[in-house]
Design a protein around this motif. Structure first.
Motif, PDB file in Angstrom:
ATOM      1  N   GLU A  12      -9.031 -22.982  70.084  1.00 45.22           N
ATOM      2  CA  GLU A  12      -7.576 -23.560  70.109  1.00 45.22           C
ATOM      3  C   GLU A  12      -7.647 -25.105  70.563  1.00 45.22           C
ATOM      4  OE1 GLU A  12      -4.394 -21.779  71.940  1.00 45.22           O
ATOM      5  OE2 GLU A  12      -4.934 -19.761  71.122  1.00 45.22           O
ATOM      6  N   ASP A  13      -8.468 -25.301  71.713  1.00 46.93           N
ATOM      7  CA  ASP A  13      -8.307 -26.534  72.314  1.00 46.93           C
ATOM      8  C   ASP A  13      -9.779 -26.896  72.953  1.00 46.93           C
ATOM      9  OD1 ASP A  13      -8.422 -25.078  74.547  1.00 46.93           O
ATOM     10  OD2 ASP A  13      -6.280 -24.952  74.648  1.00 46.93           O
ATOM     11  N   GLU A  14      -9.731 -28.035  73.363  1.00 45.90           N
ATOM     12  CA  GLU A  14     -10.764 -28.656  74.125  1.00 45.90           C
ATOM     13  C   GLU A  14     -11.383 -27.725  75.440  1.00 45.90           C
ATOM     14  OE1 GLU A  14     -12.460 -32.888  76.626  1.00 45.90           O
ATOM     15  OE2 GLU A  14     -10.634 -33.074  75.051  1.00 45.90           O
ATOM     16  N   LEU A  15     -10.468 -27.457  76.111  1.00 43.14           N
ATOM     17  CA  LEU A  15     -10.562 -26.475  77.391  1.00 43.14           C
ATOM     18  C   LEU A  15     -11.365 -25.150  76.793  1.00 43.14           C
ATOM     19  CD1 LEU A  15     -10.508 -26.203  80.188  1.00 43.14           C
ATOM     20  CD2 LEU A  15      -8.412 -25.155  80.059  1.00 43.14           C
ATOM     21  N   SER A  16     -10.891 -24.770  76.010  1.00 40.70           N
ATOM     22  CA  SER A  16     -11.565 -23.563  75.258  1.00 40.70           C
ATOM     23  C   SER A  16     -12.980 -23.710  74.822  1.00 40.70           C
ATOM     24  CB  SER A  16     -11.011 -22.807  74.248  1.00 40.70           C
ATOM     25  OG  SER A  16      -9.427 -22.492  74.723  1.00 40.70           O
ATOM     26  N   GLY A  38     -11.591 -26.426  64.922  1.00 43.90           N
ATOM     27  CA  GLY A  38     -10.259 -26.067  65.680  1.00 43.90           C
ATOM     28  C   GLY A  38      -9.984 -27.282  66.449  1.00 43.90           C
ATOM     29  N   LYS A  39      -9.480 -26.989  67.797  1.00 40.56           N
ATOM     30  CA  LYS A  39      -8.856 -27.850  68.756  1.00 40.56           C
ATOM     31  C   LYS A  39      -7.633 -28.305  68.084  1.00 40.56           C
ATOM     32  CE  LYS A  39     -12.928 -30.210  69.285  1.00 40.56           C
ATOM     33  NZ  LYS A  39     -14.022 -30.894  70.040  1.00 40.56           N
ATOM     34  N   ARG A  40      -6.954 -27.584  67.332  1.00 40.83           N
ATOM     35  CA  ARG A  40      -5.579 -27.820  66.889  1.00 40.83           C
ATOM     36  C   ARG A  40      -4.649 -26.834  67.088  1.00 40.83           C
ATOM     37  NH1 ARG A  40      -7.384 -30.289  60.655  1.00 40.83           N
ATOM     38  NH2 ARG A  40      -9.260 -31.362  61.268  1.00 40.83           N
ATOM     39  N   GLY A  41      -4.624 -25.911  67.939  1.00 37.80           N
ATOM     40  CA  GLY A  41      -3.782 -25.008  68.315  1.00 37.80           C
ATOM     41  C   GLY A  41      -4.120 -23.313  67.629  1.00 37.80           C
ATOM     42  N   ASN A  42      -3.259 -22.478  67.945  1.00 38.37           N
ATOM     43  CA  ASN A  42      -3.817 -21.099  67.380  1.00 38.37           C
ATOM     44  C   ASN A  42      -3.578 -20.993  65.952  1.00 38.37           C
ATOM     45  OD1 ASN A  42      -1.092 -20.845  67.539  1.00 38.37           O
ATOM     46  ND2 ASN A  42      -1.061 -19.189  68.929  1.00 38.37           N
ATOM     47  N   ASN A  43      -2.356 -21.741  65.332  1.00 43.88           N
ATOM     48  CA  ASN A  43      -2.167 -21.542  64.116  1.00 43.88           C
ATOM     49  C   ASN A  43      -3.414 -21.994  63.017  1.00 43.88           C
ATOM     50  OD1 ASN A  43       0.331 -20.355  64.107  1.00 43.88           O
ATOM     51  ND2 ASN A  43       1.405 -22.289  64.234  1.00 43.88           N
ATOM     52  N   PHE A  44      -3.897 -23.099  63.481  1.00 46.54           N
ATOM     53  CA  PHE A  44      -5.184 -23.557  62.635  1.00 46.54           C
ATOM     54  C   PHE A  44      -6.415 -22.183  62.776  1.00 46.54           C
ATOM     55  CE2 PHE A  44      -9.358 -25.231  62.409  1.00 46.54           C
ATOM     56  CZ  PHE A  44      -9.187 -26.183  61.350  1.00 46.54           C
ATOM     57  N   CYS A  63     -14.967 -16.922  67.668  1.00 54.84           N
ATOM     58  CA  CYS A  63     -13.407 -17.454  67.612  1.00 54.84           C
ATOM     59  C   CYS A  63     -12.776 -17.031  69.069  1.00 54.84           C
ATOM     60  CB  CYS A  63     -12.470 -16.840  66.445  1.00 54.84           C
ATOM     61  SG  CYS A  63     -10.974 -17.308  66.264  1.00 54.84           S
ATOM     62  N   LEU A  64     -12.264 -17.897  69.752  1.00 57.07           N
ATOM     63  CA  LEU A  64     -11.467 -17.756  70.995  1.00 57.07           C
ATOM     64  C   LEU A  64     -10.098 -18.247  70.724  1.00 57.07           C
ATOM     65  CD1 LEU A  64     -11.304 -16.744  73.862  1.00 57.07           C
ATOM     66  CD2 LEU A  64     -12.071 -19.066  74.380  1.00 57.07           C
ATOM     67  N   THR A  65      -8.985 -17.356  70.967  1.00 57.33           N
ATOM     68  CA  THR A  65      -7.648 -17.655  70.799  1.00 57.33           C
ATOM     69  C   THR A  65      -6.961 -17.009  72.227  1.00 57.33           C
ATOM     70  OG1 THR A  65      -5.666 -17.778  69.620  1.00 57.33           O
ATOM     71  CG2 THR A  65      -6.786 -15.806  69.811  1.00 57.33           C
ATOM     72  N   ASP A  66      -5.856 -17.688  72.419  1.00 57.27           N
ATOM     73  CA  ASP A  66      -4.943 -17.216  73.735  1.00 57.27           C
ATOM     74  C   ASP A  66      -3.976 -16.016  73.179  1.00 57.27           C
ATOM     75  OD1 ASP A  66      -6.139 -19.134  75.469  1.00 57.27           O
ATOM     76  OD2 ASP A  66      -4.403 -20.505  75.159  1.00 57.27           O
ATOM     77  N   LEU A  67      -3.653 -15.120  74.204  1.00 52.23           N
ATOM     78  CA  LEU A  67      -2.760 -14.119  73.893  1.00 52.23           C
ATOM     79  C   LEU A  67      -1.393 -14.804  73.892  1.00 52.23           C
ATOM     80  CD1 LEU A  67      -2.159 -11.039  73.487  1.00 52.23           C
ATOM     81  CD2 LEU A  67      -2.090 -10.936  75.610  1.00 52.23           C
ATOM     82  N   ASP A  68      -0.916 -15.657  74.698  1.00 53.81           N
ATOM     83  CA  ASP A  68       0.276 -16.182  74.760  1.00 53.81           C
ATOM     84  C   ASP A  68       1.205 -15.434  75.279  1.00 53.81           C
ATOM     85  OD1 ASP A  68      -0.924 -19.012  74.709  1.00 53.81           O
ATOM     86  OD2 ASP A  68      -0.683 -18.787  72.621  1.00 53.81           O
ATOM     87  N   SER A  69       2.441 -15.214  74.337  1.00 57.78           N
ATOM     88  CA  SER A  69       3.388 -14.514  74.553  1.00 57.78           C
ATOM     89  C   SER A  69       3.560 -13.090  73.856  1.00 57.78           C
ATOM     90  CB  SER A  69       4.899 -15.031  74.334  1.00 57.78           C
ATOM     91  OG  SER A  69       4.619 -15.319  73.014  1.00 57.78           O
ATOM     92  N   LEU A  70       2.342 -12.800  73.285  1.00 62.62           N
ATOM     93  CA  LEU A  70       2.175 -11.377  72.575  1.00 62.62           C
ATOM     94  C   LEU A  70       2.145 -10.262  73.668  1.00 62.62           C
ATOM     95  CD1 LEU A  70       0.302 -12.371  69.258  1.00 62.62           C
ATOM     96  CD2 LEU A  70       2.633 -11.476  69.567  1.00 62.62           C
TER      97      LEU A  70
END
Length: 213
Positions: A12-16, A38-44, A63-70
């Motif tokens: 998703e981003d540079e930190l990931s 990536g490094k353009r958010g989870n929609n990408f 592939c690593l993404t954040d769970l966020d609000s789900l």
């Protein structure tokens, strides 16, 4: 080099990306990072997930993404892979490592509580024992960093009052330095279940390739 495991990252981003590179390096296995997408958010990532899954037939992908609000990881898996969770293992190619940070990558960063507290110059007691239980890990990290005894880190990580930004000007740089130089995956895994699962997978993963006919 014999035993190398070429692997492509999708984040998703540079930190990931910093986190995945540190995880791979600390396994002491011969992971060889190639392209990073990536490094353009989870929609990408979501839009390209099927392409990554297909490409995994010929090379390992992570592939690593954040769970966020789900509400939970299975809900995200069902949405992204367009299948019931019971069919997930059949839908995902074995060479695609798909992992979800609960609820954000920042929870993994803070999970090495002792080192992160030392890095910021704050009390370890400010960091929850189970960091992924925080409903908003990034907000928590910013709150903790605002108490840092190091002015340079406060200014790098935390946005100044009145600034129209969600993070400080060198947020990824400062946290990336911490992850690359001080963060311990094995220790952090004790404070984050989703990280522990990822850490175990990376230590035991072996890609599967079909022989050419």
């Amino acid at each position: 080099m014999a035993g190398e495991i070429p692997i492509t990252l999708a984040v998703e981003d540079e930190l990931s990306e910093h986190l995945l590179r540190a995880l791979l390096a600390q396994t002491n296995r011969n992971y060889l990072v190639g392209a990073v997408y990536g490094k353009r958010g989870n929609n990408f990532l979501k839009q390209r997930l099927q392409a990554f899954n297909n490409a995994a037939k010929g090379s390992a992908y992570f592939c690593l993404t954040d769970l966020d609000s789900l509400p939970c990881a299975p809900a995200l898996i069902e949405e992204w892979f367009d299948c019931d969770i019971s069919d997930y293992d059949k839908r995902r190619h074995p060479n695609l490592i798909f992992r979800i940070a609960v609820r954000e990558a920042e929870a993994w960063v803070m999970a090495d509580r002792e080192r992160f507290a030392d890095f910021l110059g704050v009390s370890k007691q400010l960091i929850p024992q189970q960091t992924e239980e925080s409903p908003d890990p990034k907000a928590l990290l910013l709150q903790i960093a605002s108490k840092s005894r190091r002015r340079d880190l406060r200014e790098d990580i935390v946005p100044q009052p009145g600034e129209n930004r969600k993070q400080g000007p060198n947020y990824n740089g400062s946290l990336g330095q911490f992850v690359q130089e001080y963060w311990r995956a094995d220790t952090a895994s004790l404070s984050s279940a989703s990280l522990a699962k990822t850490w175990h997978t990376l230590k035991t993963f072996h890609p599967i390739y079909k022989a050419a006919h």
